[in-house]
Design a protein around this motif. Sequence first.
Motif, mmCIF file in Angstrom:
data_model
loop_
_atom_site.group_PDB
_atom_site.id
_atom_site.type_symbol
_atom_site.label_atom_id
_atom_site.label_comp_id
_atom_site.label_asym_id
_atom_site.label_seq_id
_atom_site.Cartn_x
_atom_site.Cartn_y
_atom_site.Cartn_z
ATOM 1 N N GLN A 56 29.018 25.477 43.873
ATOM 2 C CA GLN A 56 30.322 24.956 44.347
ATOM 3 C C GLN A 56 30.401 23.893 42.793
ATOM 4 N N LYS A 57 29.237 23.859 42.508
ATOM 5 C CA LYS A 57 29.736 23.248 40.873
ATOM 6 C C LYS A 57 29.725 23.905 40.036
ATOM 7 N N LEU A 58 29.764 25.123 39.834
ATOM 8 C CA LEU A 58 29.601 26.270 38.901
ATOM 9 C C LEU A 58 31.440 26.678 39.091
ATOM 10 N N CYS A 59 31.826 26.994 40.997
ATOM 11 C CA CYS A 59 33.015 27.181 40.569
ATOM 12 C C CYS A 59 33.412 25.604 39.605
ATOM 13 N N GLU A 60 33.482 24.724 40.403
ATOM 14 C CA GLU A 60 33.897 23.231 39.543
ATOM 15 C C GLU A 60 34.477 23.477 38.041
ATOM 16 N N PHE A 61 33.157 23.630 37.716
ATOM 17 C CA PHE A 61 33.476 23.643 35.861
ATOM 18 C C PHE A 61 34.235 24.876 35.392
ATOM 19 N N THR A 62 33.973 26.408 36.274
ATOM 20 C CA THR A 62 35.073 27.050 35.434
ATOM 21 C C THR A 62 36.518 27.356 35.778
ATOM 22 N N GLY A 63 36.524 27.373 37.596
ATOM 23 C CA GLY A 63 37.465 27.511 38.205
ATOM 24 C C GLY A 63 37.288 29.097 38.641
ATOM 25 N N ALA A 64 36.080 29.444 38.730
ATOM 26 C CA ALA A 64 36.454 30.724 39.457
ATOM 27 C C ALA A 64 36.723 30.261 40.775
ATOM 28 N N ASN A 188 43.232 27.996 27.659
ATOM 29 C CA ASN A 188 42.418 27.329 28.403
ATOM 30 C C ASN A 188 41.352 27.365 30.269
ATOM 31 N N GLN A 189 41.330 29.003 29.632
ATOM 32 C CA GLN A 189 40.023 29.651 30.306
ATOM 33 C C GLN A 189 38.910 29.428 29.757
ATOM 34 N N TRP A 190 37.830 29.131 31.152
ATOM 35 C CA TRP A 190 36.668 29.190 31.076
ATOM 36 C C TRP A 190 36.046 31.050 30.726
ATOM 37 N N ILE A 191 34.952 30.824 30.052
ATOM 38 C CA ILE A 191 34.369 32.445 30.433
ATOM 39 C C ILE A 191 33.699 32.029 31.910
ATOM 40 N N GLY A 192 33.959 32.799 32.634
ATOM 41 C CA GLY A 192 33.296 33.233 33.839
ATOM 42 C C GLY A 192 34.894 33.498 34.542
ATOM 43 N N THR A 193 36.146 32.682 34.709
ATOM 44 C CA THR A 193 37.190 33.542 34.487
ATOM 45 C C THR A 193 37.859 34.756 33.409
ATOM 46 N N LEU A 194 37.594 34.331 32.794
ATOM 47 C CA LEU A 194 38.028 35.698 31.606
ATOM 48 C C LEU A 194 38.532 37.140 32.087
ATOM 49 N N ALA A 195 37.215 37.884 33.088
ATOM 50 C CA ALA A 195 37.049 38.590 33.593
ATOM 51 C C ALA A 195 37.037 38.820 35.044
ATOM 52 N N GLU A 196 37.502 39.707 35.805
ATOM 53 C CA GLU A 196 37.599 39.798 37.383
ATOM 54 C C GLU A 196 36.361 39.196 37.503
ATOM 55 N N ILE A 197 35.087 39.765 36.993
ATOM 56 C CA ILE A 197 33.757 39.494 37.606
ATOM 57 C C ILE A 197 33.093 38.851 36.120
ATOM 58 N N SER A 198 32.478 38.018 36.177
ATOM 59 C CA SER A 198 31.584 37.499 35.540
ATOM 60 C C SER A 198 30.022 37.175 35.751
ATOM 61 N N MET A 218 30.394 34.683 38.606
ATOM 62 C CA MET A 218 31.442 34.229 38.816
ATOM 63 C C MET A 218 32.902 35.102 39.295
ATOM 64 N N VAL A 219 33.739 35.070 40.370
ATOM 65 C CA VAL A 219 34.381 36.050 40.907
ATOM 66 C C VAL A 219 35.956 35.567 40.863
ATOM 67 N N ASP A 221 37.816 36.431 43.103
ATOM 68 C CA ASP A 221 38.303 36.831 44.436
ATOM 69 C C ASP A 221 37.348 36.539 45.705
ATOM 70 N N LYS A 222 37.491 35.937 46.607
ATOM 71 C CA LYS A 222 36.587 35.158 47.125
ATOM 72 C C LYS A 222 35.569 36.480 47.764
ATOM 73 N N GLU A 223 36.608 36.876 48.539
ATOM 74 C CA GLU A 223 36.155 38.249 48.862
ATOM 75 C C GLU A 223 35.262 39.149 48.277
ATOM 76 N N VAL A 224 35.056 39.569 47.434
ATOM 77 C CA VAL A 224 34.361 39.808 46.135
ATOM 78 C C VAL A 224 33.024 39.151 46.618
ATOM 79 N N GLY A 225 32.887 38.058 46.559
ATOM 80 C CA GLY A 225 31.963 36.773 46.230
ATOM 81 C C GLY A 225 30.959 36.870 47.716
#
Length: 386
Positions: A56-64, A188-198, A218-219, A221-225
């Motif tokens: 959850q914290k990784l998502c909050e930081f990166t926006g993934a 404004n994009q963090w690494i973790g969202t610059l590609a579809e999968i990081s 980090m993805v 698409d939630k389905e990929v997660g």
Amino acid sequence: MAAAEKLAHLPGDAPIQFFDLKAQQASIRGALETRWTTILDHGRYIGGPEVDECEQKLCEFTGAADAVVVGSGTQALVMPLIALGYGHGDAVFIPGFTYNATANAVLLAGATPVLVDIDPATFNMDAADLERKIQMVKGNRNLRARAIMPVDLYGLPADYAALESVADAHGLRIVADAAQAFGGRQGNQWIGTLAEISATSFYPTKTLGGYGDGGAIMVRDKEVGDLLRSIRWHGTGDNRKESIRVGINGRCDSIQCAVVSEKLGIFEEERQRRIQAASIYNERLTGKVDGQVVGANEESAYGLYTVRVPDRDGVRASLQEKGVPTAIYYDTPIHQMPAFEQFAPPGGLPECERASREVLSLPMHPYLSEDQIHRVCDALLATLQR
């Protein structure tokens, strides 16, 4: 207190460390001991609540959209390739100047690495050579071009705009190797969202490191997660009693997730300290030593601060005598390693080969003092002027 002031007030007369994990540990040790006691009390050493918290914290930081923590940075690279169904006959394009885990991940997934040269200014994958290598694969009846795996080397994001343009033109997917680069961004994009999968690594010396092996995917698409979570636990479904797909043991221990979550609490402060340290290096060395070029609309995570120097090995020995530790990332390009030489492209990879002869990484961590950085620069410039 601003990051620059914090940096200036750290002790400057202590021996210079290339990495300094002890100083970081001292700042969070009490909180870590509390977390470890909690884990001992609940006894869920694998798959405990710390795993969900970390994701959850990784998502909050990166926006993934989702984050899946795994047992190592290599697993974080292999698992997306499994999820996308790549295997025999599938070509995955990787830079030839990277850690061997990038190539190993492609091979472990059953696919074939195709090596691409780098941009000499950024050390990252060269989009023009990528296009050439794609055309080469299209002329090979035994390979299908399927994916691009750029590496955000030393903490600097790859040129995702250029790479996505090539990927879109050829119908390729992008799985980013961001092992060294958590905390970098473009616009404004963090690494973790610059590609579809990081994929990133929690190896202790990374920008966001644990106290053992670990990593995260980090993805967008939630389905990929959700698919990656199944693969992480031997391809099982909700009951974890039978495999519904091929998977691996990709789990991350609760204790490593607790460490990473605690470090996320101080990560922005540490990130700013790295930026400040790099700004001093840049001020002292720009125009005198060639370094990695960071664009105006991007920020490196500064997992490493790397320059090019003539007589690299001689310079390194001289710095060591002056009490300045250095490291080389990397002195052998992928196509010249025995395990991967069968994938060497015709004519080699000239920029990868040149970089391997010239690169030298200087001390870089959040606990360097301003005085220490100036001591590094003084020693380096004095050595180069001999």
